[in-house]
Write a protein that holds these residues in place. Structure first.
Motif, mmCIF file in Angstrom:
data_model
loop_
_atom_site.group_PDB
_atom_site.id
_atom_site.type_symbol
_atom_site.label_atom_id
_atom_site.label_comp_id
_atom_site.label_asym_id
_atom_site.label_seq_id
_atom_site.Cartn_x
_atom_site.Cartn_y
_atom_site.Cartn_z
ATOM 1 N N THR A 181 11.478 -61.345 -40.907
ATOM 2 C CA THR A 181 12.892 -61.568 -40.573
ATOM 3 C C THR A 181 13.487 -62.724 -41.351
ATOM 4 O O THR A 181 14.717 -62.824 -41.450
ATOM 5 C CB THR A 181 13.095 -61.817 -39.060
ATOM 6 N N VAL A 182 12.659 -63.608 -41.893
ATOM 7 C CA VAL A 182 13.166 -64.759 -42.655
ATOM 8 C C VAL A 182 12.687 -64.757 -44.105
ATOM 9 O O VAL A 182 12.926 -65.691 -44.851
ATOM 10 C CB VAL A 182 12.809 -66.101 -41.965
ATOM 11 N N ASP A 204 20.439 -58.332 -53.716
ATOM 12 C CA ASP A 204 19.309 -58.978 -53.058
ATOM 13 C C ASP A 204 17.984 -58.727 -53.759
ATOM 14 O O ASP A 204 16.999 -59.398 -53.495
ATOM 15 C CB ASP A 204 19.162 -58.475 -51.614
ATOM 16 N N ASN A 264 18.233 -69.509 -42.645
ATOM 17 C CA ASN A 264 17.437 -69.725 -43.859
ATOM 18 C C ASN A 264 16.590 -68.512 -44.185
ATOM 19 O O ASN A 264 16.140 -67.791 -43.307
ATOM 20 C CB ASN A 264 16.513 -70.933 -43.687
ATOM 21 N N LYS A 265 16.341 -68.312 -45.472
ATOM 22 C CA LYS A 265 15.431 -67.273 -45.973
ATOM 23 C C LYS A 265 14.434 -67.956 -46.906
ATOM 24 O O LYS A 265 14.759 -68.929 -47.581
ATOM 25 C CB LYS A 265 16.185 -66.178 -46.736
ATOM 26 N N TYR A 266 13.220 -67.428 -46.963
ATOM 27 C CA TYR A 266 12.140 -68.059 -47.714
ATOM 28 C C TYR A 266 11.487 -67.058 -48.661
ATOM 29 O O TYR A 266 11.363 -65.881 -48.340
ATOM 30 C CB TYR A 266 11.095 -68.624 -46.744
ATOM 31 N N THR A 275 12.789 -63.474 -47.942
ATOM 32 C CA THR A 275 13.734 -62.847 -48.856
ATOM 33 C C THR A 275 13.218 -61.461 -49.222
ATOM 34 O O THR A 275 12.017 -61.191 -49.105
ATOM 35 C CB THR A 275 13.896 -63.682 -50.148
ATOM 36 N N ASN A 296 14.604 -69.816 -38.673
ATOM 37 C CA ASN A 296 15.808 -69.060 -38.975
ATOM 38 C C ASN A 296 17.035 -69.566 -38.216
ATOM 39 O O ASN A 296 18.074 -68.943 -38.236
ATOM 40 C CB ASN A 296 15.594 -67.577 -38.680
#
Length: 107
Positions: free
Chosen positions: A37-38, A93, A12-14, A40, A8
Motif C-alpha cells: 500500500t505504500v 507511475d 508517503n510512497k517508498y 511505489t 503512510n
C-alpha cells in the motif's frame, strides 16, 4: 507488522521496503500486503529470513505471494529482494525503461 500504516500517514510512497517482523505465515502475508500500500509501482520488497530452516513460514508466505507474478531479483543468504508484479496502468507511475535513463549520446 503494522508499520506500513504508520508510514503512510502523510501519503508517503517508498521505492524499497524492508520486511522483518513476525515470522508466522499470516503476519508475513499481512506485512507484504501493508507494504504494497505504500510501495511505489516500481518499488521492491526486501524480506529477511527467507529460506531459514527455523522460519519456514516466511519462505512459504513469500513463495505464495510470488505465485501472483512477483519475482525474486536477488538473494543474499536469508535476504531476498522481490519485484512485485506490475500494479498500475498509469504510464506516469511506471518505471522508465532502462534505455530512457541513458543519455542521448551514450554510444
Amino acid at each position: 507488522s503494522g508499520d506500513a500504516k504508520r508510514m503512510n500517514v502523510k501519503g508517503n510512497k517508498y521505492d524499497l521496503i524492508f520486511i522483518d517482523g513476525a515470522h508466522d505465515y499470516t503476519s508475513v502475508r499481512a506485512d507484504i500486503s501493508l507494504a504494497l500500500t505504500v510501495l511505489t509501482p516500481y518499488g521492491f520488497l526486501a524480506v529477511h529470513d527467507y529460506g531459514r530452516v527455523k522460519d519456514p513460514e516466511v519462505t512459504r508466505a513469500v513463495d505464495d505471494y510470488l505465485k501472483g507474478g512477483g519475482v525474486i531479483v536477488e538473494r543474499q543468504g536469508r535476504l531476498v529482494i522481490v519485484q512485485p508484479p506490475p500494479r498500475t496502468n498509469n504510464v506516469e507511475d511506471a518505471a522508465p525503461a532502462f534505455e530512457e535513463l541513458l543519455p542521448a549520446n551514450h554510444c
